[in-house]
Structure formats: structure tokens, C-alpha cells
Design an enzyme around this catalytic site. Structure first.
Site, PDB file in Angstrom:
ATOM      1  N   ARG A  53     105.448 -53.646 -77.890  1.00 27.97           N
ATOM      2  CA  ARG A  53     106.003 -52.533 -78.674  1.00 27.97           C
ATOM      3  C   ARG A  53     107.521 -52.517 -78.515  1.00 27.97           C
ATOM      4  O   ARG A  53     108.019 -52.710 -77.409  1.00 27.97           O
ATOM      5  CB  ARG A  53     105.417 -51.224 -78.138  1.00 27.97           C
ATOM      6  N   LYS A  78      97.225 -42.451 -70.781  1.00 30.19           N
ATOM      7  CA  LYS A  78      96.630 -41.486 -71.735  1.00 30.19           C
ATOM      8  C   LYS A  78      95.792 -42.191 -72.802  1.00 30.19           C
ATOM      9  O   LYS A  78      94.666 -41.800 -73.051  1.00 30.19           O
ATOM     10  CB  LYS A  78      97.721 -40.704 -72.492  1.00 30.19           C
ATOM     11  N   ARG A  98     103.942 -32.501 -77.310  1.00 34.11           N
ATOM     12  CA  ARG A  98     104.919 -33.117 -76.422  1.00 34.11           C
ATOM     13  C   ARG A  98     106.113 -32.203 -76.198  1.00 34.11           C
ATOM     14  O   ARG A  98     107.043 -32.567 -75.491  1.00 34.11           O
ATOM     15  CB  ARG A  98     105.419 -34.394 -77.083  1.00 34.11           C
ATOM     16  N   ARG A 112     102.575 -54.835 -68.462  1.00 41.63           N
ATOM     17  CA  ARG A 112     102.042 -54.768 -69.831  1.00 41.63           C
ATOM     18  C   ARG A 112     102.843 -55.706 -70.753  1.00 41.63           C
ATOM     19  O   ARG A 112     102.280 -56.439 -71.549  1.00 41.63           O
ATOM     20  CB  ARG A 112     102.106 -53.319 -70.345  1.00 41.63           C
ATOM     21  N   ARG A 161     112.382 -42.810 -72.338  1.00 36.14           N
ATOM     22  CA  ARG A 161     111.124 -42.097 -72.625  1.00 36.14           C
ATOM     23  C   ARG A 161     110.721 -41.220 -71.441  1.00 36.14           C
ATOM     24  O   ARG A 161     110.200 -40.118 -71.609  1.00 36.14           O
ATOM     25  CB  ARG A 161     110.013 -43.091 -72.958  1.00 36.14           C
TER      26      ARG A 161
HETATM   27  P1  ADP Z   1     103.728 -43.226 -74.807  1.00 35.66           P
HETATM   28  O1  ADP Z   1     102.868 -42.130 -74.319  1.00 35.66           O
HETATM   29  O2  ADP Z   1     103.448 -44.517 -74.117  1.00 35.66           O
HETATM   30  O3  ADP Z   1     105.184 -42.888 -74.812  1.00 35.66           O
HETATM   31  P2  ADP Z   1     102.960 -42.766 -77.629  1.00 35.66           P
HETATM   32  O4  ADP Z   1     102.225 -43.772 -78.429  1.00 35.66           O
HETATM   33  O5  ADP Z   1     102.247 -41.502 -77.321  1.00 35.66           O
HETATM   34  O6  ADP Z   1     103.394 -43.558 -76.319  1.00 35.66           O
HETATM   35  O7  ADP Z   1     104.348 -42.386 -78.356  1.00 35.66           O
HETATM   36  C1  ADP Z   1     105.275 -43.360 -78.770  1.00 35.66           C
HETATM   37  C2  ADP Z   1     106.480 -42.703 -79.446  1.00 35.66           C
HETATM   38  O8  ADP Z   1     106.063 -42.018 -80.632  1.00 35.66           O
HETATM   39  C3  ADP Z   1     107.206 -41.614 -78.630  1.00 35.66           C
HETATM   40  O9  ADP Z   1     108.153 -42.152 -77.739  1.00 35.66           O
HETATM   41  C4  ADP Z   1     107.859 -40.787 -79.753  1.00 35.66           C
HETATM   42  O10 ADP Z   1     109.002 -41.421 -80.275  1.00 35.66           O
HETATM   43  C5  ADP Z   1     106.789 -40.806 -80.840  1.00 35.66           C
HETATM   44  N1  ADP Z   1     105.842 -39.664 -80.707  1.00 35.66           N
HETATM   45  C6  ADP Z   1     104.514 -39.750 -80.448  1.00 35.66           C
HETATM   46  N2  ADP Z   1     103.960 -38.541 -80.375  1.00 35.66           N
HETATM   47  C7  ADP Z   1     104.963 -37.653 -80.576  1.00 35.66           C
HETATM   48  C8  ADP Z   1     105.042 -36.238 -80.595  1.00 35.66           C
HETATM   49  N3  ADP Z   1     103.963 -35.471 -80.373  1.00 35.66           N
HETATM   50  N4  ADP Z   1     106.257 -35.651 -80.826  1.00 35.66           N
HETATM   51  C9  ADP Z   1     107.349 -36.391 -81.048  1.00 35.66           C
HETATM   52  N5  ADP Z   1     107.357 -37.736 -81.031  1.00 35.66           N
HETATM   53  C10 ADP Z   1     106.177 -38.365 -80.798  1.00 35.66           C
END
Ligand code: ADP
Length: 195
Positions: free
Chosen positions: A139, A13, A88, A127, A150
Site C-alpha cells: 500500500r 483490525k 476515527r 508486512r 498515521r
Molecule cells: P489502517 O488502520 O491500517 O490505517 P485503513 O484501511 O483503516 O488502515 O485506513 C487507511 C486510510 O484511509 C487512513 O489512513 C485514512 O487516510 C483513510 N481512512 C480510512 N477510514 C477513515 C475514516 N473513518 N476517516 C478518515 N479517513 C479514513
């Protein structure tokens, strides 16, 4: 154009959102990046979210909705945005629809990046290896155990968005298994047929 990009962690994404931002001149609104910035700055919000994110759980809807609501009113979002990692949950998707509607805007298309679990875990492992090899710190939520959580959270809380956007006739599914330029071409084709 307002578009949502969603898919499991590691589906690509963020990479595709950045390419789209350049190609379509739209801002990328990544709640993950915004939350990580809050953590780096040491703000109270960051402190509140750090543990939750490190475990791979979701931050509360209330927090991310507030962050997005503020960001939406910045001038660069007036003509559209790429929503990356938000919504999400169904609650977030409903809130986003309301926020946009009250501003006379709407989501035009929601793109689901589809990829199988085996490929996700492989990508995550490479990664981590690449980051370590180039002297970067991975990370904290990129460990294999956290990634499994996740993924589980994705299927339980985020995958219901597939039906949500399908019901609104906005869902488009793109195969995320190919190379980066291939996936980018597929997404471009979807957007060209939406415009
Ligand atoms: P990825 O898609 O690789 O999991 P992101 O950078 O989108 O990585 O998100 C990392 C973390 O940030 C998520 O696992 C969550 O803890 C938090 N997060 C990000 N966006 C949201 C969201 N829209 N709602 C709730 N938590 C979020």
C-alpha cells in the site's frame, strides 16, 4: 450486534474484522477498503481522497460519514455490522450514534485493540517485506515515514474515542500483541459477555 473495532494502524483490525465477519455472520464495514475501492475505480471521490490517504492523513468526516450512511441502509446491515476503521474522530463517532439512533439501532460495544508502537512498526516492516517477496505491491501509505504520520494522527484524532466510549460504558480493551488466534479468542470472549 453493532460493534466498533479501533486501534492504531497495524493493530490487526482488518484481520480480526474478517475473522469476526465469518464467525458472527456480520458484514465488515471498512472505510479504508471502501476508499481504496473508490481510488481503484478512478471515481471522482477516489481522486479526491488519494493524496490524503497516501500521506496518511484522514479523509474528511463528511466524506466517510456519507459513505457509511449509504452502506448502513443496505439490507445486510439490518441485524448489525462490524465497523472497522470508522469512526476515527469524535465527530464521526457522534454522527454514527445519530445515524444508528435514527434507525432504531445502537453501538453495543467498542473494542480497542491495544498494541505498542514498536510492535506496530515491526509489523509494518514485515508486512512490506512479505508483500514485496510475494510479488505484490505494498500500500502506498505503508512506508515507514507515512506510518509514523498515521500513528501520530491516531493518537491525536482517534485515541479520544477511548474516553468517548468509556463514558458510554461501551469500551472494552483487548491486548492486540498476541498471535492472531489468541486475539480472536479474546475478542470472542468480550462479545459473548456483551450479547
Ligand atoms: P489502517 O488502520 O491500517 O490505517 P485503513 O484501511 O483503516 O488502515 O485506513 C487507511 C486510510 O484511509 C487512513 O489512513 C485514512 O487516510 C483513510 N481512512 C480510512 N477510514 C477513515 C475514516 N473513518 N476517516 C478518515 N479517513 C479514513
Amino acid at each position: 450486534m453493532n460493534l466498533v473495532l479501533f486501534g492504531p494502524p497495524g493493530a490487526g483490525k482488518g484481520t480480526q474484522a474478517k475473522l469476526l465477519m465469518q464467525a458472527r455472520a456480520l458484514p465488515q464495514l471498512s472505510t479504508g477498503d471502501m476508499l481504496r475501492a473508490a481510488i481503484s475505480s478512478g471515481s471522482p471521490l477516489g481522486l479526491q481522497c488519494r493524496g490524503i490517504m497516501d500521506r496518511g492523513d484522514l479523509v474528511s468526516d463528511e466524506i466517510v460519514i456519507r459513505i457509511i450512511a449509504e452502506r448502513l441502509d443496505e439490507p445486510d446491515c439490518a441485524t448489525g455490522a462490524i465497523f472497522d476503521g470508522f469512526p476515527r474522530t469524535i465527530g464521526q463517532a457522534e454522527a454514527l450514534d445519530r445515524l444508528l439512533q435514527s434507525r432504531g439501532r445502537k453501538i453495543h460495544v467498542a473494542i480497542e485493540l491495544k498494541i505498542n508502537d514498536e510492535m506496530l512498526l515491526q509489523r509494518a516492516e514485515s508486512r512490506i517485506r512479505e508483500m514485496i517477496a510475494s510479488g505484490q505491491v505494498p500500500r502506498p501509505d505503508d512506508t515507514p515515514e507515512t506510518l509514523r504520520n498515521r500513528l501520530e494522527v491516531y493518537y491525536r484524532k482517534t485515541a479520544p474515542l477511548i474516553a468517548y466510549y468509556r463514558n458510554q460504558d461501551k469500551l472494552r480493551t483487548v491486548d492486540g500483541m498476541g498471535a492472531i488466534p489468541e486475539v480472536a479468542r479474546e475478542i470472542a470472549a468480550v462479545l459473548d459477555s456483551t450479547a
